[in-house]
Design a protein around this motif. Structure first.
Motif, mmCIF file in Angstrom:
data_model
loop_
_atom_site.group_PDB
_atom_site.id
_atom_site.type_symbol
_atom_site.label_atom_id
_atom_site.label_comp_id
_atom_site.label_asym_id
_atom_site.label_seq_id
_atom_site.Cartn_x
_atom_site.Cartn_y
_atom_site.Cartn_z
ATOM 1 N N VAL A 369 0.822 -1.199 0.000
ATOM 2 C CA VAL A 369 0.000 0.000 0.000
ATOM 3 C C VAL A 369 0.859 1.253 0.000
ATOM 4 O O VAL A 369 0.458 2.299 -0.474
ATOM 5 N N GLY A 370 2.068 1.181 0.462
ATOM 6 C CA GLY A 370 2.950 2.340 0.481
ATOM 7 C C GLY A 370 3.769 2.449 1.746
ATOM 8 O O GLY A 370 4.596 3.343 1.871
ATOM 9 N N LEU A 371 3.546 1.559 2.712
ATOM 10 C CA LEU A 371 4.283 1.607 3.963
ATOM 11 C C LEU A 371 5.587 0.820 3.807
ATOM 12 O O LEU A 371 5.726 -0.307 4.262
ATOM 13 N N GLU A 372 6.561 1.418 3.120
ATOM 14 C CA GLU A 372 7.789 0.697 2.839
ATOM 15 C C GLU A 372 8.843 0.904 3.923
ATOM 16 O O GLU A 372 9.902 0.294 3.870
ATOM 17 N N ALA A 373 8.584 1.765 4.884
ATOM 18 C CA ALA A 373 9.543 1.969 5.964
ATOM 19 C C ALA A 373 9.432 0.831 6.963
ATOM 20 O O ALA A 373 8.522 0.004 6.921
ATOM 21 N N LEU A 374 10.400 0.787 7.882
ATOM 22 C CA LEU A 374 10.391 -0.262 8.898
ATOM 23 C C LEU A 374 9.136 -0.191 9.753
ATOM 24 O O LEU A 374 8.589 -1.224 10.151
ATOM 25 N N VAL A 375 8.682 1.004 10.040
ATOM 26 C CA VAL A 375 7.468 1.148 10.853
ATOM 27 C C VAL A 375 6.277 0.510 10.149
ATOM 28 O O VAL A 375 5.444 -0.153 10.777
ATOM 29 N N GLY A 376 6.194 0.675 8.830
ATOM 30 C CA GLY A 376 5.097 0.083 8.085
ATOM 31 C C GLY A 376 5.125 -1.428 8.116
ATOM 32 O O GLY A 376 4.087 -2.084 8.252
ATOM 33 N N VAL A 527 9.330 1.603 19.338
ATOM 34 C CA VAL A 527 8.732 2.418 18.276
ATOM 35 C C VAL A 527 9.618 3.620 17.965
ATOM 36 O O VAL A 527 9.819 3.984 16.794
ATOM 37 N N GLY A 528 10.166 4.249 19.015
ATOM 38 C CA GLY A 528 11.061 5.381 18.793
ATOM 39 C C GLY A 528 12.303 5.009 18.011
ATOM 40 O O GLY A 528 12.745 5.760 17.131
ATOM 41 N N VAL A 529 12.866 3.838 18.296
ATOM 42 C CA VAL A 529 14.054 3.394 17.556
ATOM 43 C C VAL A 529 13.706 3.169 16.090
ATOM 44 O O VAL A 529 14.482 3.526 15.185
ATOM 45 N N LEU A 530 12.540 2.586 15.822
ATOM 46 C CA LEU A 530 12.127 2.375 14.428
ATOM 47 C C LEU A 530 11.964 3.707 13.703
ATOM 48 O O LEU A 530 12.395 3.867 12.556
ATOM 49 N N LEU A 531 11.325 4.671 14.358
ATOM 50 C CA LEU A 531 11.128 5.979 13.733
ATOM 51 C C LEU A 531 12.446 6.702 13.495
ATOM 52 O O LEU A 531 12.542 7.543 12.589
ATOM 53 N N ALA A 532 13.464 6.380 14.293
ATOM 54 C CA ALA A 532 14.757 7.053 14.146
ATOM 55 C C ALA A 532 15.630 6.447 13.061
ATOM 56 O O ALA A 532 16.695 6.994 12.758
ATOM 57 N N ALA A 533 15.215 5.333 12.457
ATOM 58 C CA ALA A 533 16.059 4.658 11.454
ATOM 59 C C ALA A 533 16.407 5.555 10.265
ATOM 60 O O ALA A 533 17.587 5.640 9.879
ATOM 61 N N PRO A 534 15.440 6.266 9.637
ATOM 62 C CA PRO A 534 15.832 7.145 8.513
ATOM 63 C C PRO A 534 16.799 8.249 8.933
ATOM 64 O O PRO A 534 17.740 8.561 8.209
ATOM 65 N N GLY A 535 16.561 8.847 10.107
ATOM 66 C CA GLY A 535 17.472 9.877 10.585
ATOM 67 C C GLY A 535 18.850 9.338 10.886
ATOM 68 O O GLY A 535 19.868 10.006 10.661
ATOM 69 N N LEU A 536 18.913 8.117 11.385
ATOM 70 C CA LEU A 536 20.213 7.504 11.658
ATOM 71 C C LEU A 536 20.981 7.287 10.358
ATOM 72 O O LEU A 536 22.208 7.488 10.311
ATOM 73 N N ALA A 537 20.294 6.873 9.302
ATOM 74 C CA ALA A 537 20.975 6.703 8.013
ATOM 75 C C ALA A 537 21.479 8.023 7.457
ATOM 76 O O ALA A 537 22.479 8.059 6.721
ATOM 77 N N ALA A 544 20.858 9.279 16.822
ATOM 78 C CA ALA A 544 21.823 8.603 17.694
ATOM 79 C C ALA A 544 21.417 8.756 19.157
ATOM 80 O O ALA A 544 21.595 7.829 19.965
ATOM 81 N N ALA A 545 20.866 9.914 19.502
ATOM 82 C CA ALA A 545 20.403 10.122 20.877
ATOM 83 C C ALA A 545 19.250 9.181 21.215
ATOM 84 O O ALA A 545 19.152 8.695 22.349
ATOM 85 N N VAL A 546 18.385 8.888 20.221
ATOM 86 C CA VAL A 546 17.271 7.957 20.461
ATOM 87 C C VAL A 546 17.804 6.561 20.775
ATOM 88 O O VAL A 546 17.320 5.880 21.688
ATOM 89 N N VAL A 547 18.833 6.109 20.037
ATOM 90 C CA VAL A 547 19.431 4.803 20.314
ATOM 91 C C VAL A 547 20.055 4.792 21.706
ATOM 92 O O VAL A 547 19.923 3.812 22.460
ATOM 93 N N ALA A 548 20.729 5.892 22.072
ATOM 94 C CA ALA A 548 21.328 5.965 23.409
ATOM 95 C C ALA A 548 20.257 5.919 24.496
ATOM 96 O O ALA A 548 20.424 5.255 25.528
ATOM 97 N N VAL A 549 19.142 6.611 24.266
ATOM 98 C CA VAL A 549 18.039 6.576 25.233
ATOM 99 C C VAL A 549 17.470 5.160 25.331
ATOM 100 O O VAL A 549 17.134 4.693 26.430
ATOM 101 N N ALA A 550 17.370 4.458 24.205
ATOM 102 C CA ALA A 550 16.864 3.085 24.236
ATOM 103 C C ALA A 550 17.771 2.190 25.066
ATOM 104 O O ALA A 550 17.300 1.353 25.848
#
Length: 572
Positions: A369-376, A527-537, A544-550
């Motif tokens: 349908v269009g949800l090609e990101a990890l969250v989708g 969920v936060g780590v998944l949402l941070a994947a595009p920004g991490l790339a 990176a701060a989201v991964v550290a918080v996780a």
């Protein structure tokens, strides 16, 4: 779904099947049904004005015949809900009308669902007729709204029309379930019970949609008379799938026969999907071996027929291969269920194969349908878990597992031919690491023996995965090649760390409030780590701060649980 009236008992000793004793319909139900019908009629008017094309009466009558048969042949349940096969007719109409009257044709056909029910005319159940017409038209409107852009994106080939029909069936099932759950809740049933009952039943719309699309394509090529002939047996499908076949097979035990047939079908689907996308033989071997391992590890029974790992493997394959390989995704799910069901009865094996196929198509279709990101991918996987297990709590407990699978597939995808092999090996290692935290969320046959008796092993596992997640995150800033792959690898390792901690919470946190609090914290962090994947790339500092918080959250949640699990430690 077609709500029908209850059969009230006759005053004497026998039950008069020709007489319906109608009880009063609550006012809130009447308002709800009339509101749906009003919205559907308004949608038809708007579609007629915007589209400007109305269907040919002859073609509309052709589809009205099998639709009428479907509305009068249903599987009845005590909560006044009946399952019909109208999805096949509606999806076939969407395919046939897509070149002309694309909106008005299917919507007008769906509005006939209420008036075509002869039993409701006999009992003067106009409220039920209004609900059937309104809900059917609205879910059809949503299916057309998804079908049209998917066809425009994929092209007008027969294969594209078939894929678009299956994809359109996903929102069709979701909307139909929403309307049906709301109705039975207004009739007095609890929301959780209604959801657990209707989602698995509505899932038969997915194979029905595929069959309806095939019947429509045959009619386009050979004449619409063939479409009518192919749709005439469809009204019998719900009774066969939900009643007769399970009843015949539940008591029989066919050792390995059904499971072996499922494995062969799954391998055929995987090979076909690989041929469609021109994939290498190594891809076929790797994902088939991973599916076989997941089935070998899974334990199923009559209550838990569909292995949870089938959904996880589907998520990994969706992230690993192109979306066009939806057949391969369904194939690996069927292979997993087939291997797991090799010692089960024929009835359980059949349920496992059908449920796994539905789960694989839900995951693949949700991404198409269009949800090609990890969250989708994870969202589609969670929906599949809810559909096949009927247990909302498993969505939370299995969330990090689905995230690990999707992230591993996305990380290995840039490696081309060797990507499937790397993802398969990494997936097996991740499963072995996750079980160090406690009894796994899936029904384990082999890896559960690795669950440690004390907290020393999970202490090492939590610390090691936390350090590895930070190291992979730092690597993103030091490499230029395959930066996206490294970002996805960091997400996969971080989600593995969260999955270990969630297993600790599930096994060692007994107080209900603290258990819910810790599980919610870990799930939201995932969920936060998944949402941070595009920004991490993209090397965003906040990612990176989201991964550290996780990592910090895993340490805070796991620390008291590791103390409780380790003998000789001081408890506070």
């Amino acid at each position: 779904m077609s709500p029908t009236l209850r059969h009230a008992g006759a005053p004497d000793a026998h039950l008069d099947l020709d007489v319906l004793h109608v009880t009063g319909t609550p006012r809130r139900v009447r308002v709800y049904a009339c509101a749906l019908l009003a919205l559907a009629l308004a949608a038809l008017v708007v579609a007629g004005v915007v589209d400007g094309v109305w269907p040919t009466p002859g073609v509309l009558l052709l589809f009205a015949v099998p639709l009428g048969l479907c509305m009068n042949r249903f599987v009845f349940f005590p909560n006044e809900v009946g399952v019909t096969a109208d999805a096949a007719v509606v999806l076939a109409a969407i395919v046939v009308f897509h070149d002309g009257a694309a909106w008005t044709g299917p919507i007008l056909l769906a509005l006939l669902a209420g008036p075509l029910d002869a039993r409701h005319w006999e009992s003067r159940a106009f409220v039920r007729m209004a609900y059937n017409s309104g809900s059917s038209a609205l879910v059809t409107l949503l299916a057309v709204a998804v079908f049209t852009p998917v066809v425009a994106a994929l092209g007008g080939s027969p294969g594209a029309l078939l894929v678009a029909a299956v994809v359109a069936a996903l929102p069709y099932v979701a909307a139909e379930s929403t309307f049906g759950v709301t109705l039975v809740v207004l009739l007095g049933e609890s929301p959780a019970t209604a959801l657990r009952h209707q989602l698995p039943l509505n899932a038969i719309a997915l194979p029905l949609a595929g069959y309806g699309a095939l019947a429509a394509l045959a009619g386009v090529e050979l004449g619409l008379g063939w479409t009518l002939v192919l749709l005439l047996p469809v009204p019998l499908v719900p009774e066969l799938l939900l009643v007769r076949v399970p009843r015949r097979l539940s008591a029989a035990r066919v050792p390995g026969a059904v499971a072996a047939a499922g494995v062969l079908v799954g391998i055929g689907l995987v090979v076909t999907g690989a041929v469609v996308v021109d994939a290498s033989p190594l891809l076929v071997v790797a994902i088939a071996a991973l599916a076989a391992f997941a089935g070998w590890e899974s334990r199923i029974d009559a209550e838990h027929a569909v292995p949870l790992l089938a959904v996880a493997v589907s998520a990994l394959v969706v992230a690993l291969v192109p979306v066009d390989a939806a057949l391969a995704v369904g194939g690996v799910a069927v292979i997993t269920a087939g291997v797991a069901a090799r010692h089960a009865s024929a009835g359980v094996a059949t349920r496992a194969l059908l449920g796994a196929l539905v789960a694989g198509l839900v995951v693949a279709g949700g991404v198409a349908v269009g949800l090609e990101a990890l969250v989708g991918i994870v969202l589609a996987g969670a929906t599949a878990v809810l559909v096949v297990t009927r247990r909302p709590s498993l969505v939370v407990w299995s969330g990090p597992l689905l995230a690990v699978a999707a992230a591993l597939g996305a990380a290995a995808r840039p490696l081309d031919r060797s990507g499937a092999l790397v993802a398969s090996v990494a997936g097996v290692v991740a499963l072995a690491v996750i079980v160090t935290g406690g009894v796994p969320v899936w029904r384990s046959r082999r890896l559960a023996s690795l669950v440690p008796a004390t907290g020393r092993v999970p202490r090492v596992a939590v610390a090691a995965t936390a350090l590895a997640a930070l190291a992979a995150t730092a690597t993103v800033w030091t490499v230029d090649d395959h930066r996206t792959a490294w970002a996805c690898a960091a997400v996969a390792i971080a989600e593995t760390d969260l999955a270990i901690v969630l297993a600790l919470v599930r096994q060692w946190r007994f107080a209900p409030r603290r258990r819910a609090r810790d599980a919610t914290a870990v799930a939201l962090t995932g969920v936060g780590v998944l949402l941070a994947a595009p920004g991490l790339a993209d090397r965003a500092p906040w990612a990176a701060a989201v991964v550290a918080v996780a990592v910090a959250v895993t340490m805070l949640v796991a620390r008291p649980l590791l103390r409780a699990a380790t003998p000789g430690t001081r408890r506070t």
